[in-house]
Scaffold this motif. Structure first.
Motif, PDB file in Angstrom:
ATOM      1  N   THR A  31      20.013  10.591  -3.777  1.00 37.94           N
ATOM      2  CA  THR A  31      20.412   9.579  -4.747  1.00 37.94           C
ATOM      3  C   THR A  31      19.387   9.480  -5.857  1.00 37.94           C
ATOM      4  O   THR A  31      18.274   9.984  -5.739  1.00 37.94           O
ATOM      5  N   ASP A  32      19.757   8.807  -6.942  1.00 38.64           N
ATOM      6  CA  ASP A  32      18.774   8.688  -8.008  1.00 38.64           C
ATOM      7  C   ASP A  32      17.825   7.548  -7.751  1.00 38.64           C
ATOM      8  O   ASP A  32      17.087   7.127  -8.633  1.00 38.64           O
ATOM      9  N   ALA A  33      17.746   7.097  -6.501  1.00 39.12           N
ATOM     10  CA  ALA A  33      16.633   6.257  -6.089  1.00 39.12           C
ATOM     11  C   ALA A  33      15.379   7.079  -5.881  1.00 39.12           C
ATOM     12  O   ALA A  33      14.287   6.539  -5.820  1.00 39.12           O
ATOM     13  N   ASP A  34      15.520   8.384  -5.787  1.00 42.42           N
ATOM     14  CA  ASP A  34      14.378   9.268  -5.515  1.00 42.42           C
ATOM     15  C   ASP A  34      13.677   9.635  -6.807  1.00 42.42           C
ATOM     16  O   ASP A  34      13.456  10.797  -7.087  1.00 42.42           O
ATOM     17  N   GLN A  35      13.312   8.666  -7.620  1.00 42.54           N
ATOM     18  CA  GLN A  35      12.838   8.977  -8.948  1.00 42.54           C
ATOM     19  C   GLN A  35      11.326   9.088  -9.051  1.00 42.54           C
ATOM     20  O   GLN A  35      10.839   9.549 -10.062  1.00 42.54           O
ATOM     21  N   ALA A  36      10.565   8.656  -8.072  1.00 46.26           N
ATOM     22  CA  ALA A  36       9.114   8.646  -8.222  1.00 46.26           C
ATOM     23  C   ALA A  36       8.541  10.005  -7.889  1.00 46.26           C
ATOM     24  O   ALA A  36       8.754  10.519  -6.812  1.00 46.26           O
TER      25      ALA A  36
ATOM     26  N   GLN B 249      15.399   1.057  -2.667  1.00 47.79           N
ATOM     27  CA  GLN B 249      14.523   1.602  -1.635  1.00 47.79           C
ATOM     28  C   GLN B 249      13.233   0.799  -1.491  1.00 47.79           C
ATOM     29  O   GLN B 249      12.210   1.295  -1.049  1.00 47.79           O
ATOM     30  N   GLY B 250      13.322  -0.487  -1.850  1.00 45.93           N
ATOM     31  CA  GLY B 250      12.212  -1.385  -1.614  1.00 45.93           C
ATOM     32  C   GLY B 250      11.107  -1.328  -2.635  1.00 45.93           C
ATOM     33  O   GLY B 250      10.032  -1.903  -2.428  1.00 45.93           O
ATOM     34  N   GLY B 251      11.334  -0.668  -3.757  1.00 53.50           N
ATOM     35  CA  GLY B 251      10.321  -0.570  -4.790  1.00 53.50           C
ATOM     36  C   GLY B 251      10.509  -1.635  -5.860  1.00 53.50           C
ATOM     37  O   GLY B 251      11.375  -2.501  -5.777  1.00 53.50           O
ATOM     38  N   GLU B 252       9.682  -1.545  -6.883  1.00 53.81           N
ATOM     39  CA  GLU B 252       9.760  -2.487  -7.994  1.00 53.81           C
ATOM     40  C   GLU B 252       9.428  -1.782  -9.289  1.00 53.81           C
ATOM     41  O   GLU B 252       8.781  -0.737  -9.291  1.00 53.81           O
ATOM     42  N   ILE B 253       9.902  -2.338 -10.383  1.00 56.96           N
ATOM     43  CA  ILE B 253       9.631  -1.757 -11.693  1.00 56.96           C
ATOM     44  C   ILE B 253       9.109  -2.819 -12.636  1.00 56.96           C
ATOM     45  O   ILE B 253       9.262  -4.019 -12.404  1.00 56.96           O
ATOM     46  N   GLU B 254       8.483  -2.349 -13.703  1.00 58.97           N
ATOM     47  CA  GLU B 254       8.150  -3.187 -14.851  1.00 58.97           C
ATOM     48  C   GLU B 254       8.686  -2.512 -16.097  1.00 58.97           C
ATOM     49  O   GLU B 254       8.569  -1.285 -16.242  1.00 58.97           O
ATOM     50  N   ILE B 255       9.294  -3.274 -16.989  1.00 62.78           N
ATOM     51  CA  ILE B 255       9.686  -2.770 -18.302  1.00 62.78           C
ATOM     52  C   ILE B 255       8.556  -3.115 -19.258  1.00 62.78           C
ATOM     53  O   ILE B 255       8.231  -4.291 -19.454  1.00 62.78           O
ATOM     54  N   LEU B 256       7.944  -2.097 -19.833  1.00 58.60           N
ATOM     55  CA  LEU B 256       6.747  -2.290 -20.638  1.00 58.60           C
ATOM     56  C   LEU B 256       6.946  -1.799 -22.062  1.00 58.60           C
ATOM     57  O   LEU B 256       7.798  -0.936 -22.322  1.00 58.60           O
ATOM     58  N   ASP B 257       6.167  -2.333 -22.983  1.00 56.58           N
ATOM     59  CA  ASP B 257       6.069  -1.780 -24.333  1.00 56.58           C
ATOM     60  C   ASP B 257       4.949  -0.756 -24.310  1.00 56.58           C
ATOM     61  O   ASP B 257       3.771  -1.108 -24.217  1.00 56.58           O
ATOM     62  N   GLY B 258       5.312   0.504 -24.375  1.00 59.62           N
ATOM     63  CA  GLY B 258       4.339   1.576 -24.251  1.00 59.62           C
ATOM     64  C   GLY B 258       4.258   2.438 -25.486  1.00 59.62           C
ATOM     65  O   GLY B 258       4.698   2.054 -26.577  1.00 59.62           O
ATOM     66  N   THR B 259       3.731   3.626 -25.307  1.00 58.12           N
ATOM     67  CA  THR B 259       3.485   4.540 -26.419  1.00 58.12           C
ATOM     68  C   THR B 259       4.751   4.884 -27.188  1.00 58.12           C
ATOM     69  O   THR B 259       4.734   5.015 -28.413  1.00 58.12           O
ATOM     70  N   PHE B 260       5.865   5.021 -26.459  1.00 53.43           N
ATOM     71  CA  PHE B 260       7.112   5.459 -27.087  1.00 53.43           C
ATOM     72  C   PHE B 260       8.158   4.339 -27.133  1.00 53.43           C
ATOM     73  O   PHE B 260       9.345   4.610 -27.172  1.00 53.43           O
ATOM     74  N   GLY B 261       7.713   3.111 -27.148  1.00 49.00           N
ATOM     75  CA  GLY B 261       8.634   1.990 -27.110  1.00 49.00           C
ATOM     76  C   GLY B 261       8.769   1.477 -25.687  1.00 49.00           C
ATOM     77  O   GLY B 261       7.809   1.482 -24.913  1.00 49.00           O
ATOM     78  N   LYS B 262       9.965   1.036 -25.309  1.00 49.11           N
ATOM     79  CA  LYS B 262      10.188   0.518 -23.972  1.00 49.11           C
ATOM     80  C   LYS B 262      10.055   1.636 -22.936  1.00 49.11           C
ATOM     81  O   LYS B 262      10.599   2.728 -23.112  1.00 49.11           O
ATOM     82  N   GLU B 263       9.313   1.342 -21.862  1.00 55.46           N
ATOM     83  CA  GLU B 263       9.097   2.294 -20.782  1.00 55.46           C
ATOM     84  C   GLU B 263       9.342   1.603 -19.453  1.00 55.46           C
ATOM     85  O   GLU B 263       9.396   0.378 -19.376  1.00 55.46           O
TER      86      GLU B 263
ATOM     87  N   GLU C 239      18.023   0.378 -16.816  1.00 52.25           N
ATOM     88  CA  GLU C 239      18.613  -0.507 -15.819  1.00 52.25           C
ATOM     89  C   GLU C 239      18.975   0.257 -14.548  1.00 52.25           C
ATOM     90  O   GLU C 239      18.786  -0.236 -13.424  1.00 52.25           O
ATOM     91  N   GLN C 240      19.491   1.479 -14.694  1.00 52.58           N
ATOM     92  CA  GLN C 240      19.844   2.289 -13.530  1.00 52.58           C
ATOM     93  C   GLN C 240      18.613   2.647 -12.708  1.00 52.58           C
ATOM     94  O   GLN C 240      18.644   2.642 -11.476  1.00 52.58           O
ATOM     95  N   ILE C 241      17.530   2.959 -13.390  1.00 47.98           N
ATOM     96  CA  ILE C 241      16.286   3.262 -12.673  1.00 47.98           C
ATOM     97  C   ILE C 241      15.849   2.048 -11.861  1.00 47.98           C
ATOM     98  O   ILE C 241      15.450   2.166 -10.702  1.00 47.98           O
ATOM     99  N   GLY C 242      15.932   0.867 -12.468  1.00 44.95           N
ATOM    100  CA  GLY C 242      15.550  -0.345 -11.760  1.00 44.95           C
ATOM    101  C   GLY C 242      16.380  -0.573 -10.510  1.00 44.95           C
ATOM    102  O   GLY C 242      15.849  -0.919  -9.445  1.00 44.95           O
ATOM    103  N   LEU C 243      17.692  -0.362 -10.596  1.00 44.85           N
ATOM    104  CA  LEU C 243      18.562  -0.534  -9.439  1.00 44.85           C
ATOM    105  C   LEU C 243      18.220   0.482  -8.355  1.00 44.85           C
ATOM    106  O   LEU C 243      18.204   0.162  -7.160  1.00 44.85           O
ATOM    107  N   SER C 244      17.958   1.722  -8.763  1.00 47.81           N
ATOM    108  CA  SER C 244      17.655   2.771  -7.795  1.00 47.81           C
ATOM    109  C   SER C 244      16.349   2.493  -7.067  1.00 47.81           C
ATOM    110  O   SER C 244      16.262   2.612  -5.850  1.00 47.81           O
ATOM    111  N   VAL C 245      15.324   2.133  -7.829  1.00 48.96           N
ATOM    112  CA  VAL C 245      14.025   1.863  -7.216  1.00 48.96           C
ATOM    113  C   VAL C 245      14.104   0.641  -6.313  1.00 48.96           C
ATOM    114  O   VAL C 245      13.563   0.621  -5.206  1.00 48.96           O
ATOM    115  N   GLY C 246      14.809  -0.391  -6.759  1.00 53.60           N
ATOM    116  CA  GLY C 246      14.962  -1.590  -5.949  1.00 53.60           C
ATOM    117  C   GLY C 246      15.683  -1.330  -4.647  1.00 53.60           C
ATOM    118  O   GLY C 246      15.393  -1.956  -3.618  1.00 53.60           O
TER     119      GLY C 246
END
Length: 262
Positions: free
Chosen positions: A13-18, A134-148, A125-132
């Motif tokens: 599944t695309d929960a395997d993103q890390a 499998q018990g993970g967490e995300i942060e949406i950040l303002d980074g080098t290329f905009g939102k990351e 948003e899809q990445i957030g759902l996938s990571v969540g």
């Protein structure tokens, strides 16, 4: 500049993103006292000027000379850079390229997009759902290329200790294409370690082509013409979660190494 193949195992599944390169103990100093990783403030999506800073569209360069030609992507060679192609196991289709440099990695995938619709917001948003899931967490950040997206997924070290894997997702909406990068290793956790891979990402040129494609279809990659296969290694090593398209995907598997010539 070294090249390598990888194989992609079906039906993950695309929960395997890390990516593999980012395992770290939960009490590691890089996480800080609160266990939260943060990047320095940067521009919002609308503030980042892709046409000025890159990545670029093929129409925005005058020559392809000096690039490594991977079909849908042109990348700039650099001393010490290792380039690994990830191949879908059941079709032998190249679906991603991973750049390894100084202990960190940058995985690249390019997708078709419409002229008017931007994909990066929905994909975050899809990445957030996938990571969540499998018990993970995300942060949406303002980074080098905009939102990351900075993703942390629970993991277990080789010694049995509990920790997490960290991946930093970056995305750029271009003219009729979307380019996604996944930073792993120290580049995912330490901004000072990400500079060279960020430069490589800026220097990528996307070759969209004129073939009509549905949005989110992968753009075709291929082996560089001047690369030849090298010796087969031993048993393939599973790489947790690299190479997942926005619509879903599978885990990747490292395969035989090949070496560039010319």
């Amino acid at each position: 500049m070294a090249f390598g193949f990888g194989k992609k195992k079906n039906k993950a599944t695309d929960a395997d993103q890390a990516p593999e390169a980012v395992a770290a103990p939960t009490d590691a100093g890089a996480a800080g006292a609160a266990g939260v990783l943060r990047l320095p403030p940067g521009p919002a999506d609308e503030a980042y000027d892709r046409a000025l800073h890159g990545p670029l569209d093929e129409s925005e360069i005058t020559s392809t000379e000096g690039y490594v030609d991977l079909g849908a992507l042109l990348v700039t060679p650099r001393e010490g850079l290792s380039l690994r192609l990830e191949v879908e196991e059941n079709t032998s289709r190249v679906i991603a390229v991973t750049l390894d440099l100084n202990g960190s990695s940058l995985q690249l995938q390019a997708f078709a997009a419409s002229r008017s619709e931007k994909l990066w917001r929905d994909i975050r948003e899809q990445i957030g759902l996938s990571v969540g899931s499998q018990g993970g967490e995300i942060e949406i950040l303002d980074g080098t290329f905009g939102k990351e997206v900075l993703a942390k997924v629970p993991a277990q070290g080789n010694d049995g200790s509990k920790g997490f894997r960290v991946a930093r997702f970056i995305g750029i909406d271009g003219p009729r294409w979307f380019l996604r990068g996944v930073l792993g290793g120290e580049a995912a956790m330490k901004p000072e370690a990400a500079g060279e891979l960020e430069d490589l990402f800026r220097g990528v040129v996307v070759v969209r082509g004129e073939t009509p494609l549905p949005p989110r279809d992968l753009l075709l990659l291929r082996l560089p013409k001047d690369a030849v296969a090298g010796p087969q290694p031993g048993a393939a090593q599973t790489l947790p979660g690299q190479g997942v398209p926005p619509q879903g995907g599978e885990q990747l598997r490292r395969g035989p190494e090949i070496t560039a010539i010319g």
